[in-house]
Design an enzyme around this catalytic site. Structure first.
Site, PDB file in Angstrom:
ATOM      1  N   HIS A   1       0.822  -1.210   0.000  1.00 49.60           N
ATOM      2  CA  HIS A   1       0.000   0.000   0.000  1.00 49.60           C
ATOM      3  C   HIS A   1       0.859   1.265   0.000  1.00 49.60           C
ATOM      4  CE1 HIS A   1      -3.209  -2.743   0.861  1.00 49.60           C
ATOM      5  NE2 HIS A   1      -2.692  -3.077   2.024  1.00 49.60           N
TER       6      HIS A   1
ATOM      7  N   LYS B   1      -5.643  -0.341  10.948  1.00 50.30           N
ATOM      8  CA  LYS B   1      -6.685  -0.489   9.929  1.00 50.30           C
ATOM      9  C   LYS B   1      -7.518  -1.731  10.262  1.00 50.30           C
ATOM     10  CE  LYS B   1      -4.282  -0.567   6.006  1.00 50.30           C
ATOM     11  NZ  LYS B   1      -2.966  -0.923   6.617  1.00 50.30           N
TER      12      LYS B   1
ATOM     13  N   HIS C   1      -7.151  -4.604  -1.148  1.00 43.24           N
ATOM     14  CA  HIS C   1      -6.475  -5.861  -1.477  1.00 43.24           C
ATOM     15  C   HIS C   1      -7.224  -6.558  -2.608  1.00 43.24           C
ATOM     16  CE1 HIS C   1      -6.203  -4.986   2.853  1.00 43.24           C
ATOM     17  NE2 HIS C   1      -4.940  -5.247   2.686  1.00 43.24           N
TER      18      HIS C   1
END
Lengths: 330, 330
Positions: B56, B104, B218
């Site tokens: 990311h 997260k 994802h």
């Protein structure tokens, strides 16, 4: 090929509107396609103007701001801007101290900036011009006589921009820009081609399992195609191609630049290999920048640019800069 | 799928070595996979630790530095880091003022940060924890119970980081982080899937001519697949999905975030459409950020995150920050 666009015809205008909304510190003339720092012209300071085909963002519009470019002229995707844009930009940024055009070596850009220089001089603006031609991969190419201008453009714009910000005269800013270009060399590879909005299909074919060594930033062919190589092998090949042509007696600035679609995770890993081979070849590294700076739409791949720096160039590199795409120290 | 790597097994270690070389202002522990700002721990100031699966970037390692995170723990690609990394990070940044974990909302991250909190507290470190769960696309997903944490992570890390930099106590930094998360919502779309180094083939299939609305970072499935839409239509759909869930009575921060392979040219164009629909819905925009910040390897697509801000949050957003991925004012 799917794209996050409305229609190909409005891609540049849409992007300029979006840029204007995100960056109130810029004056974006969407109709005439000129991006100018809001405080231009800055009294007593040389104006720096660059531009070229779109599709290489953040180059050039993302490098407009204090410490770098005064204005940028975006053309259509992979197509030179027109002289009218360049003249408008020059007029917007000239404080009387003159304007430097920074031109990547592509036939269309060279011709149009030449014409713009004449037109601007007719309007009483003093204009100097520096050509960027750092790509060692090939001499002469699809859009170029001589070497192509690629990653070194960032070094030229940053260092000349810092000199202009310091209030150096046009002749000195021009000489520094020329020195940076002459001290810089680049080499790029593509793992996958890019797709222009107008065409909608890849600009070239690259078979699975092969890469293009020495690719240009519009997908122009490079030196050769080979079976896919590791990051380590690509770093060896790229750095050695550069060092064949650049005497590395001074420390270097290193740009490990993504072509657009290669993840930052891979670019950092590639940087580790670039640093390894530079160490093995005895080249001292002064500064390193890793990221997507001189891109080629959604091409996968990367380029390496090295720039030999003396104390003055290094000081100007480190000087504060505040643009959308490059920012530190302010 | 070609990648600029050596082998899948060394992707994270290679990237960390490359990051260390590019960023002398960071302490990068390649073996233990912890990235720490070099001046940590900073006396009297709360330490901010985040982390998550790699892939990311620049999140999270690229957000370590003055004004943002104190440390980050990168896991394998799309895989939570382990508690040992988090405890090491907490120990490295705790000045005695305590540590905030920013997590997260993915099952693995939540479990591992929970365990790390216990272990760090056993070592005498005061730890608070904030969960980021801003994605309105779906409740429950492939790796998540409840909403996924995506783009708002950047807002939480920046604003909490500014508060920590000002020397605010742990309870206040935690409360601000929670306020930012509660004031933020995101929605993402994918035009093309991503490919992890370990798998080497796309994580999901997306037929030509279709897009995934509400995709996760994802490649987790979203709300629905549709025939390809224009930038204008995607902006309408995304912003309306957010506004169904976020009362826009305050001005908002806007993040138009690229998933990785979508050119910046397209992201700016998409931003123009996001700003248009926000204007039509009467939502005032305080600040806008456009670029690749919370990516998903080489996925093509984009996400929109809105964060409602009061005067204090806006001031903290504007405060100086100096990291590899986000930098202004210093």
């Amino acid at each position: 090929m799917k794209m996050l666009i409305n229609v190909a015809e409005t891609v540049i205008a849409d992007a300029l509107r979006g840029m204007a909304a995100a960056h109130p510190e810029l004056t974006v003339d969407v109709e005439n396609r000129v991006i100018v720092r809001r405080d231009a012209p800055v009294a007593g300071k040389v104006g720096l103007v660059s531009g070229g085909g779109s599709g290489h963002e953040p180059l050039h519009g993302g490098f407009v701001g204090p410490g770098m470019l005064s204005a940028a002229c975006p053309g259509e995707v992979f197509t030179s801007p027109v002289p009218d844009q360049m003249v408008r930009a020059a007029a917007a940024v000239d404080s009387g101290a003159g304007v430097l055009f920074i031109v990547k070596n592509y036939t269309g850009d060279v011709l149009n900036f030449d014409m713009a220089q004449e037109l601007a001089e007719d309007e009483g603006i003093r204009v100097a011009k520096v050509l960027v031609n750092d790509d060692v991969a090939v001499t002469d190419s699809l859009y170029t006589a001589g070497r192509r201008g690629t990653g070194a453009t960032l070094f030229v714009e940053k260092i000349a921009g810092a000199a202009a910000e310091e209030g150096r005269p046009l002749e000195r800013v021009e000489a520094l820009a020329r020195q940076v270009n002459e001290s810089s060399r680049s080499f790029g590879v593509a793992l996958a081609p890019c797709t222009t909005p107008a065409k909608g299909s890849p600009t070239f074919e690259l078979p699975p399992g092969e890469l293009e060594l020495g690719v240009g930033i519009h997908g122009e062919p490079g030196r050769e195609r080979r079976a896919m190589m590791t990051s380590r092998e690509i770093a060896d090949f790229s750095v050695d191609a550069i060092l064949e042509d650049l005497d590395p007696r001074d420390p270097v600035l290193v740009l490990v630049n993504g072509m657009g679609a290669t993840p930052l995770l891979e670019l950092y890993g590639f940087n580790a290999e670039v640093q390894r081979v530079l160490g093995e070849r005895g080249v001292p590294v002064a500064r390193t920048l890793v990221g997507n700076y001189v891109t080629s739409l959604d091409m996968a791949g990367a380029s390496v640019t090295l720039c030999r720096v003396d104390e003055e160039l290094l000081r100007l590199w480190d000087a504060p800069v505040s643009t959308a795409g490059l920012r530190w120290g302010m």
